[in-house]
Design a protein around this motif. Structure first.
Motif, PDB file in Angstrom:
ATOM      1  N   PHE A 257       0.850  -1.193   0.000  1.00  0.00           N
ATOM      2  CA  PHE A 257       0.000   0.000   0.000  1.00  0.00           C
ATOM      3  C   PHE A 257       0.889   1.248   0.000  1.00  0.00           C
ATOM      4  CE2 PHE A 257      -2.595   3.364   1.858  1.00  0.00           C
ATOM      5  CZ  PHE A 257      -3.732   3.272   1.066  1.00  0.00           C
ATOM      6  N   GLY A 258       0.827   2.008  -1.068  1.00  0.00           N
ATOM      7  CA  GLY A 258       1.720   3.172  -1.210  1.00  0.00           C
ATOM      8  C   GLY A 258       0.943   4.473  -1.279  1.00  0.00           C
ATOM      9  N   ILE A 259       1.538   5.529  -0.734  1.00  0.00           N
ATOM     10  CA  ILE A 259       0.862   6.839  -0.801  1.00  0.00           C
ATOM     11  C   ILE A 259       1.847   7.941  -1.176  1.00  0.00           C
ATOM     12  CG2 ILE A 259      -1.059   6.426   0.802  1.00  0.00           C
ATOM     13  CD1 ILE A 259       0.657   7.583   3.060  1.00  0.00           C
ATOM     14  N   PHE A 260       1.328   8.901  -1.917  1.00  0.00           N
ATOM     15  CA  PHE A 260       2.032  10.167  -2.138  1.00  0.00           C
ATOM     16  C   PHE A 260       1.032  11.249  -1.761  1.00  0.00           C
ATOM     17  CE2 PHE A 260       3.402   7.313  -5.662  1.00  0.00           C
ATOM     18  CZ  PHE A 260       4.759   7.216  -5.379  1.00  0.00           C
ATOM     19  N   LEU A 261       1.165  11.804  -0.577  1.00  0.00           N
ATOM     20  CA  LEU A 261       0.184  12.806  -0.133  1.00  0.00           C
ATOM     21  C   LEU A 261       0.673  14.195  -0.533  1.00  0.00           C
ATOM     22  CD1 LEU A 261      -0.752  11.300   3.348  1.00  0.00           C
ATOM     23  CD2 LEU A 261      -1.852  10.961   1.128  1.00  0.00           C
ATOM     24  N   THR A 262       0.600  14.425  -1.817  1.00  0.00           N
ATOM     25  CA  THR A 262       1.129  15.667  -2.362  1.00  0.00           C
ATOM     26  C   THR A 262       0.437  15.952  -3.688  1.00  0.00           C
ATOM     27  OG1 THR A 262       3.144  16.621  -3.318  1.00  0.00           O
ATOM     28  CG2 THR A 262       2.979  14.274  -3.394  1.00  0.00           C
ATOM     29  N   TYR A 263       0.657  17.147  -4.213  1.00  0.00           N
ATOM     30  CA  TYR A 263       0.199  17.440  -5.566  1.00  0.00           C
ATOM     31  C   TYR A 263       1.437  17.415  -6.448  1.00  0.00           C
ATOM     32  CZ  TYR A 263      -2.019  19.399  -9.565  1.00  0.00           C
ATOM     33  OH  TYR A 263      -2.504  19.555 -10.835  1.00  0.00           O
ATOM     34  N   ASN A 264       1.488  16.524  -7.421  1.00  0.00           N
ATOM     35  CA  ASN A 264       2.706  16.396  -8.206  1.00  0.00           C
ATOM     36  C   ASN A 264       2.356  15.952  -9.630  1.00  0.00           C
ATOM     37  OD1 ASN A 264       5.073  15.221  -9.414  1.00  0.00           O
ATOM     38  ND2 ASN A 264       6.014  15.204  -7.385  1.00  0.00           N
ATOM     39  N   GLU A 265       2.527  16.891 -10.556  1.00  0.00           N
ATOM     40  CA  GLU A 265       2.151  16.662 -11.947  1.00  0.00           C
ATOM     41  C   GLU A 265       2.961  15.500 -12.550  1.00  0.00           C
ATOM     42  OE1 GLU A 265      -0.323  18.653 -13.123  1.00  0.00           O
ATOM     43  OE2 GLU A 265      -0.335  17.614 -15.048  1.00  0.00           O
ATOM     44  N   LYS A 266       4.261  15.490 -12.302  1.00  0.00           N
ATOM     45  CA  LYS A 266       5.129  14.466 -12.902  1.00  0.00           C
ATOM     46  C   LYS A 266       4.718  13.070 -12.405  1.00  0.00           C
ATOM     47  CE  LYS A 266       9.896  13.259 -13.630  1.00  0.00           C
ATOM     48  NZ  LYS A 266      10.839  12.556 -12.817  1.00  0.00           N
ATOM     49  N   LEU A 267       4.532  12.965 -11.093  1.00  0.00           N
ATOM     50  CA  LEU A 267       4.130  11.673 -10.537  1.00  0.00           C
ATOM     51  C   LEU A 267       2.781  11.226 -11.081  1.00  0.00           C
ATOM     52  CD1 LEU A 267       4.813  11.470  -6.697  1.00  0.00           C
ATOM     53  CD2 LEU A 267       5.219   9.691  -8.411  1.00  0.00           C
ATOM     54  N   SER A 268       1.902  12.207 -11.321  1.00  0.00           N
ATOM     55  CA  SER A 268       0.574  11.825 -11.827  1.00  0.00           C
ATOM     56  C   SER A 268       0.719  11.123 -13.182  1.00  0.00           C
ATOM     57  CB  SER A 268      -0.373  13.031 -11.904  1.00  0.00           C
ATOM     58  OG  SER A 268      -0.115  13.838 -13.021  1.00  0.00           O
ATOM     59  N   HIS A 269       1.634  11.607 -14.007  1.00  0.00           N
ATOM     60  CA  HIS A 269       1.836  10.960 -15.315  1.00  0.00           C
ATOM     61  C   HIS A 269       2.391   9.541 -15.121  1.00  0.00           C
ATOM     62  CE1 HIS A 269       1.361  14.441 -18.254  1.00  0.00           C
ATOM     63  NE2 HIS A 269       1.143  14.984 -17.075  1.00  0.00           N
ATOM     64  N   LEU A 270       3.310   9.392 -14.166  1.00  0.00           N
ATOM     65  CA  LEU A 270       3.865   8.054 -13.913  1.00  0.00           C
ATOM     66  C   LEU A 270       2.766   7.117 -13.386  1.00  0.00           C
ATOM     67  CD1 LEU A 270       6.480   6.365 -13.982  1.00  0.00           C
ATOM     68  CD2 LEU A 270       6.825   6.968 -11.575  1.00  0.00           C
ATOM     69  N   MET A 271       1.847   7.655 -12.608  1.00  0.00           N
ATOM     70  CA  MET A 271       0.728   6.842 -12.118  1.00  0.00           C
ATOM     71  C   MET A 271      -0.132   6.374 -13.300  1.00  0.00           C
ATOM     72  SD  MET A 271       0.360   6.569  -8.644  1.00  0.00           S
ATOM     73  CE  MET A 271      -1.344   6.652  -8.106  1.00  0.00           C
ATOM     74  N   PHE A 272      -0.496   7.319 -14.190  1.00  0.00           N
ATOM     75  CA  PHE A 272      -1.340   6.916 -15.322  1.00  0.00           C
ATOM     76  C   PHE A 272      -0.650   5.835 -16.158  1.00  0.00           C
ATOM     77  CE2 PHE A 272      -3.184  11.210 -14.553  1.00  0.00           C
ATOM     78  CZ  PHE A 272      -4.458  10.782 -14.247  1.00  0.00           C
ATOM     79  N   ALA A 273       0.669   5.902 -16.237  1.00  0.00           N
ATOM     80  CA  ALA A 273       1.397   4.932 -17.060  1.00  0.00           C
ATOM     81  C   ALA A 273       1.715   3.645 -16.304  1.00  0.00           C
ATOM     82  CB  ALA A 273       2.698   5.572 -17.552  1.00  0.00           C
ATOM     83  N   GLY A 274       1.978   3.761 -14.995  1.00  0.00           N
ATOM     84  CA  GLY A 274       2.509   2.625 -14.258  1.00  0.00           C
ATOM     85  C   GLY A 274       1.456   1.707 -13.652  1.00  0.00           C
TER      86      GLY A 274
END
Ligand code: ADP
Length: 470
Positions: A344-361
């Motif tokens: 269970f992983g969390i990123f409690l932040t607003y981060n555009e770059k990570l959001s793209h990695l989430m959509f891809a990963g």
């Protein structure tokens, strides 16, 4: 046709949610179709950009505060954006969403007043004013009061956020009692929902998906405005939002660990393992990894996902959440992270770059919303070959097709969500055939504005034509 698009958000300058993305992508598409569309946005203190030009135009608002006009373009286009500086836009986030003190009444009354007066100071006389969400509702009333023969469209991106603001702000800005008194809400301080001004006065009301256009006529989704919606003289037109396919393209996305497309879908896995690593999870290419990128607020229904995390962990899922918002939800997520550190992983932040990695990963993207006017993240997911598992409501119902491009559940319940996730996992278990087919069907769907920008242009034309026939 000259259109002024009035918005409190615009990506990448000021983004809180989907309004920012749509304020960039739809004007770009309309500009390509030959519309002279320009935007006006508050020049918030947090906007940093050296491409913004000072037009050396200055005027005073109704409180004698200085307004200075700057100009830039939507990145990657020639669509002009007017940014107006005023001390009331200077501090804090756009809506005080990080808990700071922001005087929203003063801020958005001022912005609306500026938007309707801008034409006196810049070389742009709009035929049509197109305003968005509660922040700009008063624009519709100011225009009516001015009696100018301009036309107006109001778009509801989210009916639940209504902007309950003291009427004194509007009176001070010169809006007459004719517009205020009939709809003022009683209380110790007399208030008015800005959104109601947007609903009662434009020439056309639209919202962001056909299903949401129907839902908001009902008490469940109308948030107290369903009577205004149903008794209003105008039908609400539901036009599905689109996305910018250049901005969101796994074949060229600079934020990804490895780019890929429908012909190289096997490369998606490199983004998954990178994401697992960044989230501090066990790196396991064969684990079923699901997640969400979202504002952590009531609307998004993350609580029903939280309820079933123990089941999901037991059944071998990995879950990753990128989001920020409600302190209580954030705390629950931190506790789950401690309990299930491998999965269970969390990123409690607003981060555009990570959001793209989430959509891809991610393998699947979960959207358990209580309501969802349109939703963009399911479209981004499909474009990235990430399969959406969503509640069947609003724009989610209009974009995801059961077992074709994703998985749906009907009632807002953790057990129904769990059943849909189990279904999706069965498909994932048949990776080479069933799953691959769903991924490709999503990637091949066209969520760009190609079709609906034309629908918008027709709507603009219809509204402007009524001007000449008056
Ligand atoms: P809403 O407008 O209700 O927030 P949408 O799905 O229409 O929902 O749009 C949300 C937008 O905000 C998407 O572009 C999404 O990727 C982005 N977003 C939300 N939370 C985050 C976050 N924590 N980090 C990066 N992007 C986010």
């Amino acid at each position: 046709m000259r259109v002024l698009w009035i918005t409190a958000e615009l990506a990448p300058f000021a983004k809180v949610g989907g309004l920012a993305d749509v304020s960039a992508s739809l004007p770009k598409a309309l500009h390509k179709l030959g519309t002279d569309i320009r935007l006006v946005l508050p020049y918030y203190g947090f906007i940093e950009n050296n491409e913004i030009a000072d037009l050396a135009i200055s005027f005073r608002d109704y409180k004698e505060r200085e307004c200075k006009v700057f100009r830039t373009v939507i990145p990657g286009s020639e669509v002009p954006v007017y940014l107006v500086k005023n001390e009331i836009f200077q501090t804090g986030t756009a809506y005080g969403e990080k808990g700071e003190e922001v005087d929203l009444g003063d801020r958005f009354t001022t912005f609306c007043w500026i938007a309707v007066n801008l034409h006196n100071h810049v070389d742009f006389e709009p035929d049509l004013y197109h305003a968005h969400d509660w922040h700009t509702g008063p624009v519709m009333a100011f225009l009516k009061q001015a009696g100018v023969n301009y036309r107006s469209i109001f778009t509801i991106h989210n009916l639940a956020y209504q902007g309950n603001i003291a009427t004194a702000y509007l009176r001070e800005a010169g809006l007459s009692s004719t517009y205020i008194d009939p709809i003022a809400d009683p209380g110790e301080v007399q208030t008015l929902r800005f959104l109601r001004l947007g609903i009662l006065h434009p020439d056309l009301i639209t919202t962001v998906s056909p299903t949401y256009a129907k839902e908001i006529m009902t008490p469940e989704y109308g948030y107290g405005l369903e009577r205004d919606m149903t008794t209003h003289r105008l039908p609400v037109k539901g036009i599905l939002n689109g996305i910018d396919p250049d901005e969101w393209d796994p074949q060229t996305d600079q934020f990804l660990h490895r780019q890929y497309g429908p012909d190289s879908l096997d490369d998606k896995i490199h983004n998954k393992t990178e994401l697992q690593k960044e989230a501090g999870l066990k790196v396991d290419p064969s684990a079923y990894t699901v997640g969400i990128v979202t504002r952590l607020v009531y609307q998004k229904g993350v609580n029903i996902l939280v309820d079933i995390i123990p089941d999901l962990m037991q059944e071998g899922f990995q879950v990753i959440i990128l989001g920020t918002g409600d302190e209580k939800i954030e705390e629950q997520l931190r506790q789950l992270r401690t309990r299930y550190p491998d999965s269970f992983g969390i990123f409690l932040t607003y981060n555009e770059k990570l959001s793209h990695l989430m959509f891809a990963g991610l393998d699947s993207f979960v959207i358990p919303s209580r309501y969802e006017p349109c939703g963009l993240t399911q479209m981004y997911s499909m474009r990235y070959g990430t399969v959406p598992v969503v509640r069947c409501t609003g724009g989610l119902a209009d974009t995801v097709e059961e077992d074709v491009t994703g998985f749906l559940f009907g009632n807002f319940s953790s057990q129904e969500l769990l059943a849909a996730l189990r279904n999706s996992k069965s498909a994932f278990d048949d990776r080479k055939n069933h799953w691959r087919g769903i991924q490709l069907a999503g990637m091949q769907s066209d969520w760009s504005w190609k079709k609906n920008a034309l629908t918008w242009l027709e709507a603009y034309n219809e509204v402007v034509q009524t001007k000449t026939s008056d």
